[in-house]
Design an enzyme around this catalytic site. Structure first.
Site, mmCIF file in Angstrom:
data_model
loop_
_atom_site.group_PDB
_atom_site.id
_atom_site.type_symbol
_atom_site.label_atom_id
_atom_site.label_comp_id
_atom_site.label_asym_id
_atom_site.label_seq_id
_atom_site.Cartn_x
_atom_site.Cartn_y
_atom_site.Cartn_z
ATOM 1 N N ASN A 76 0.867 -1.178 0.000
ATOM 2 C CA ASN A 76 0.000 0.000 0.000
ATOM 3 C C ASN A 76 0.905 1.230 0.000
ATOM 4 O OD1 ASN A 76 -1.763 2.070 0.513
ATOM 5 N ND2 ASN A 76 -2.281 1.406 2.602
ATOM 6 N N LYS A 128 0.147 4.270 -0.223
ATOM 7 C CA LYS A 128 -0.431 5.479 0.385
ATOM 8 C C LYS A 128 -0.178 6.682 -0.541
ATOM 9 C CE LYS A 128 0.089 3.268 4.835
ATOM 10 N NZ LYS A 128 0.293 3.373 6.270
ATOM 11 N N HIS A 187 -9.279 1.324 5.509
ATOM 12 C CA HIS A 187 -7.968 1.601 6.111
ATOM 13 C C HIS A 187 -8.138 2.593 7.256
ATOM 14 C CE1 HIS A 187 -3.822 2.691 6.697
ATOM 15 N NE2 HIS A 187 -3.492 1.606 6.007
ATOM 16 N N GLU A 191 -6.418 4.978 8.187
ATOM 17 C CA GLU A 191 -6.167 6.387 7.835
ATOM 18 C C GLU A 191 -7.411 6.997 7.185
ATOM 19 O OE1 GLU A 191 -2.535 5.604 5.696
ATOM 20 O OE2 GLU A 191 -1.558 5.112 7.593
ATOM 21 N N GLU A 205 -4.824 -4.580 10.919
ATOM 22 C CA GLU A 205 -3.795 -3.557 11.084
ATOM 23 C C GLU A 205 -4.054 -2.783 12.373
ATOM 24 O OE1 GLU A 205 -1.949 -2.469 7.018
ATOM 25 O OE2 GLU A 205 -3.617 -1.123 7.378
ATOM 26 N N GLY A 239 3.122 2.492 10.791
ATOM 27 C CA GLY A 239 4.091 3.557 10.563
ATOM 28 C C GLY A 239 4.834 3.983 11.822
ATOM 29 N N SER A 263 3.986 -1.839 10.346
ATOM 30 C CA SER A 263 5.440 -1.910 10.535
ATOM 31 C C SER A 263 6.042 -3.260 10.124
ATOM 32 C CB SER A 263 5.814 -1.561 11.980
ATOM 33 O OG SER A 263 5.431 -0.213 12.271
#
Ligand code: 13P
Length: 256
Positions: free
Chosen positions: A9, A11, A94, A96, A166, A172, A213
């Site tokens: 991904n 992003k 996701h 985010e 996730e 991240g 990560s």
């Protein structure tokens, strides 16, 4: 036997030119690992160019999101019918997008249904926050996200669904969940919830990725877990060598 699936991904990284150059370098290096399903998820803008480069290969393309409506007054949005023919997968849910775009479980469920109706395969991301994790709410929260996302989907639909666990606190941050913890949530919560909803056949064939990560250094820890069927990778998918290492390790670990 579930085919492992590694998806990068990207992003909001890489221009159109950078994306195309990247997959031109990546493709021959990923070609040997046919026992692993390999997926790249560029930005919307780069999808046509990347799809063109990969069209005669077995590397798949994913979008990073979709709207649920096919067309209409939804400024800035992209619909499932616009993605048809360009991608096979679409990441939805996701964290985010949930956090920064205000996406709700109900919207994610509508997106899943719309994608499946267009012959596209959702990669449905779920995961708890640090606060929820520390308060012991992971199982209830993630189980609830799974139930909400899958509401109204048939057993046949489920053959085209991938779920990605996730944990938000691991994305991240460099603070990854241990392989054992990730496996426990994936097997003990996500696959268990799917088993309750759809029975053994669907639960045993559904592919569930870990994300957060993931890098070559910890990939074997995840891939050696029985319930983890691959990874949804951000940062480590942005470099050719680490992407290839991730796929190589998945192929080795899953022994096929
Ligand atoms: P990182 O691998 O950069 O932690 O990102 C994970 C992720 O959000 C993939 O969708």
């Amino acid at each position: 036997m579930r085919t492992p699936i590694i998806a990068g991904n990207w992003k909001m990284h890489k221009t159109v030119t950078e994306s195309i150059d990247f997959v031109k370098q990546l493709e021959p290096k990923l070609a040997p690992y046919q026992t692993v399903e390999r997926v790249v998820a560029p930005t919307f803008l780069a999808i046509p160019g990347v799809s063109e480069v990969l069209k005669n290969t077995d590397i798949k393309v994913s979008a990073q999101n979709t709207h649920w409506e096919n067309q209409g007054a939804y400024t800035s949005q992209i619909s499932p019918s616009m993605l048809q023919g360009l991608v096979e997968f679409v990441i939805i849910g996701h964290s985010e997008c949930r956090a920064y775009l205000g996406e709700t479980d109900d919207m994610i469920n509508k997106k899943a249904k719309a994608l499946l109706a267009h012959g596209l395969k959702p990669i449905i991301a779920v995961g708890e926050s640090l606060e929820q994790n520390e308060a012991g709410q992971t199982e209830a929260f993630v189980g609830g996200q799974v139930r909400a996302a899958l509401d109204g989907l048939s057993a046949e639909d489920m053959a085209n669904v991938v779920i990605a666990y996730e944990p938000i606190w691991a994305i991240g941050t460099g603070k990854n969940a241990s392989g054992e913890i990730a496996n426990n949530i994936i097997g003990g919560t996500i696959r268990k919830t799917v088993r309750q909803l759809y029975g053994d056949t669907v639960a045993d064939t559904l592919r569930i990725q870990y994300g957060g990560s993931v890098k070559p250094e910890n990939m074997m820890e995840y891939m050696s877990q029985p319930d983890i069927d691959g990874a949804l990778v951000g940062g480590a998918s942005l470099k050719v060598d680490s992407f290839v290492d991730l796929v190589r390790i998945a192929a080795e670990a899953k022994g096929n």
